[in-house]
Enzyme design. Structure first.
Site, PDB file in Angstrom:
ATOM      1  N   ASP A 152       0.849  -1.183   0.000  1.00 57.07           N
ATOM      2  CA  ASP A 152       0.000   0.000   0.000  1.00 57.07           C
ATOM      3  C   ASP A 152       0.889   1.239   0.000  1.00 57.07           C
ATOM      4  O   ASP A 152       1.697   1.429   0.907  1.00 57.07           O
ATOM      5  CB  ASP A 152      -0.867  -0.063   1.266  1.00 57.07           C
ATOM      6  CG  ASP A 152      -1.764   1.143   1.398  1.00 57.07           C
ATOM      7  OD1 ASP A 152      -2.360   1.524   0.389  1.00 57.07           O
ATOM      8  OD2 ASP A 152      -1.846   1.707   2.490  1.00 57.07           O
ATOM      9  N   ASP A 199      -8.611  -0.703   2.400  1.00 54.23           N
ATOM     10  CA  ASP A 199      -8.632  -0.134   1.045  1.00 54.23           C
ATOM     11  C   ASP A 199      -9.927  -0.500   0.323  1.00 54.23           C
ATOM     12  O   ASP A 199     -10.519   0.330  -0.360  1.00 54.23           O
ATOM     13  CB  ASP A 199      -7.430  -0.636   0.229  1.00 54.23           C
ATOM     14  CG  ASP A 199      -6.209   0.242   0.457  1.00 54.23           C
ATOM     15  OD1 ASP A 199      -6.296   1.100   1.344  1.00 54.23           O
ATOM     16  OD2 ASP A 199      -5.202   0.076  -0.235  1.00 54.23           O
ATOM     17  N   THR A 244      -3.163   5.144  -3.656  1.00 59.36           N
ATOM     18  CA  THR A 244      -2.115   5.921  -2.992  1.00 59.36           C
ATOM     19  C   THR A 244      -0.777   5.766  -3.706  1.00 59.36           C
ATOM     20  O   THR A 244       0.035   6.680  -3.691  1.00 59.36           O
ATOM     21  CB  THR A 244      -1.969   5.451  -1.540  1.00 59.36           C
ATOM     22  OG1 THR A 244      -1.922   4.031  -1.530  1.00 59.36           O
ATOM     23  CG2 THR A 244      -3.137   5.894  -0.720  1.00 59.36           C
ATOM     24  N   THR A 245      -0.567   4.593  -4.329  1.00 55.67           N
ATOM     25  CA  THR A 245       0.680   4.416  -5.091  1.00 55.67           C
ATOM     26  C   THR A 245       0.604   5.226  -6.376  1.00 55.67           C
ATOM     27  O   THR A 245       1.542   5.919  -6.745  1.00 55.67           O
ATOM     28  CB  THR A 245       0.886   2.926  -5.437  1.00 55.67           C
ATOM     29  OG1 THR A 245       0.532   2.153  -4.304  1.00 55.67           O
ATOM     30  CG2 THR A 245       2.305   2.657  -5.795  1.00 55.67           C
TER      31      THR A 245
END
Length: 534
Positions: free
Chosen positions: A66, A402, A99-100
């Site tokens: 994550d 997530d 988020t990446t």
């Protein structure tokens, strides 16, 4: 020459202002630092992405995929690189997933900005054009999105399993996705436009496998029922009291001692203790309470054996050591108000539930409180996450979080788009076409912005071991021919229609990623000097 240099160093006149190189150097350094961070997590994008192992300063090990988690634990010192960490955290709060991607897009946009700066274009122009391009990108995304109905459970489950596909737990996504969808749909607010994820409690228990993860419509406590006095372990039609005082005789303060040297006095003290405790226990029983939750106490025993004996005789189930931070969730989900003093222990402060029982699952005991019926409380759900060891548990916990965030995005903005790099290619293609309408600098900036977005499909292809150039060219070709949903399908190892393959993501994830990335680039480009304060 040397004398000139030394004189410039000595004279603190306005000579420093003539130094035109410095802003460029500072910008270059900032861009380099931020791109280094974004390259570090580039390999963990997508279903074939790698995981990172992080060793924290306390010595514990975290294995995660994550982006937000990785960046949060990375020791990033450079201030510009810290901005990337903050962007990733902001995306985690806003959308929860992607988020990446947001860090990678930011890095790529900074690369584009660097090329534009080398052409001599002013940084403010670049930043403003980037923001306009980002705004336009959001419009394109909304145009290509598909409306989704919250009643359509299948579609929601597909979106959740896309989010889980890039995690370690991807092979269990058929189990975890429905759990995520159901738990969000249970705690959705009345207007149906937002979800408070604090109403969903994820409880981690080591033992069992990921398949033992289950959703419980009610409250789960990891504390065990106190049994050493022979009290009950199962109560139907429970009235739950949550107390914050101690069921033990009062003690003198730390420094004081009471010295008793007479047997009659000893007996008297013991008698008083019994009377004191019996009085409290009777008051508890009088309020029709039959399940007692006792907050953890530091100064003296929260509950002593004598009190437990009385309570078990009165047929009251006792659970002690309730943590401070669980109190709010418990009072929200069972309707019991915390009681700080025995005098205020009345029936109207109790919560009610159909069943409180201790069950054994996968080698450890938990207490389930189910069938909470009172009118004025919000429904809450608990998910018990099981795993073989702490590393798997923590990663499963993050993955489920997530997936919950993905469903929450769909509640906020009820639209889905195809995943797998399809939206990025589509934006890139449209912006490329539209850039020809502009004159001068803006045209350059739009083209660079469009090319920068291709980093997502390129990285997806690289991580899946495909040839990025072939794949991205193929995708561009398909999008030109009107296949808006063509993206990279890792299962087919090539380009295909990802919407039909059920690779879906909420539109909010992509729009917020692009908006946040362009804002971050804007703030990095506007910095032209770094000063150190004392």
């Amino acid at each position: 020459m040397a004398t000139q240099v030394s004189r410039a160093a000595v004279a603190p006149s306005n000579a420093t202002f003539k130094d035109k190189e410095k802003p460029q150097e500072v910008r270059k350094a900032n861009i380099l630092a931020a791109r280094a961070v974004s390259d570090a997590i580039r390999t963990s994008l997508g279903p074939k992405g790698m995981d990172k192992m992080i060793r924290t300063k306390t010595g514990e090990i975290i294995i995660s995929n994550d982006g937000a988690t990785i960046l949060k634990h990375m020791a990033v010192l450079h201030p510009a690189a810290r901005m990337l960490v903050d962007v990733s955290a902001a995306q985690d709060v806003e959308a929860g997933d992607g988020t990446t991607s947001v860090a990678i897009i930011t890095g790529s946009l900074l690369g584009a900005a660097d090329r534009l700066l080398n052409k001599g274009i002013h940084p403010t122009l670049i930043a403003e054009s980037f923001q306009r391009a980002a705004k336009r990108s959001c419009e394109i995304l909304l145009d290509m999105s598909y409306k989704v109905d919250l009643e359509d459970r299948e579609q929601l489950i597909r979106a959740a399993s896309t989010s889980l596909s890039s995690k370690i737990v991807s092979q269990h996504s058929s189990l975890l996705s429905p759990i995520a969808v159901d738990s969000v749909l249970k705690v959705i607010n009345e207007e149906g436009n937002n979800v408070d994820l604090n109403d969903i409690r994820l409880i981690k228990k080591v033992g069992g496998t990921i398949e033992d993860t289950e959703l419980i419509n009610g409250v789960v406590l990891t504390q065990n029922v106190v049994k050493n006095a022979g009290g009950p372990t199962r109560i139907e039609k429970a009235k739950i009291g949550l107390i914050q005082f101690q069921l033990s005789p009062p003690k003198p303060d730390m420094e004081n001692n009471v010295v008793v040297n007479d047997y009659r006095q000893m007996d008297k003290i013991l008698k008083e203790e019994r009377a004191y405790l019996l009085n409290i226990c009777k008051k508890i029983k009088k309020a029709k309470c039959n399940v007692l939750l006792i907050q953890k106490s530091i100064l003296r025993d929260a509950v002593n054996d004598l009190a437990l004996h009385f309570l078990s005789k009165l047929n009251i189930l006792v659970i002690k050591d309730i943590e401070r931070d669980e109190i709010e969730f418990l009072s929200k989900s069972t309707g019991c108000k915390p009681i700080a003093d025995i005098e205020t222990f009345t029936e109207d402060r109790l919560g009610s539930a159909d069943l409180v029982e201790e069950v054994e699952s996968a080698g450890s005991k938990i207490v389930k409180i189910t069938g909470v019926t009172s009118k004025n409380i919000k429904p809450t759900v608990s998910v018990i996450v099981r795993g073989a060891n702490h590393l798997v548990l923590d990663e499963t916990d993050r993955s489920i979080h997530d997936a919950l965030c993905v469903i929450r995005c769909l509640v906020k903005e009820k639209a889905l788009i195809a995943g797998g790099g399809a939206p990025e290619i589509e934006i890139s293609r449209t912006l490329m076409k539209e850039s020809h309408k502009f004159s001068g600098v803006e045209q350059f900036v739009y083209q660079e912005f469009a090319q920068a977005l291709e980093v997502i499909p390129t990285t997806l292809a690289e991580n899946a071991g495909l040839n990025p150039i072939n794949v991205v060219t193929d995708l561009r070709n398909r999008h030109e021919n009107g296949e808006k949903n063509a993206g990279i399908s890792v299962r087919r190892s090539g380009a295909s229609n990802t919407y039909d393959e059920h690779v879906l993501q909420p539109v909010l994830v992509s729009t917020s990623a692009i908006t946040l990335a362009s804002e971050c680039v804007k703030s990095i480009l506007r910095i032209d000097d770094i000063q150190f304060s004392r």
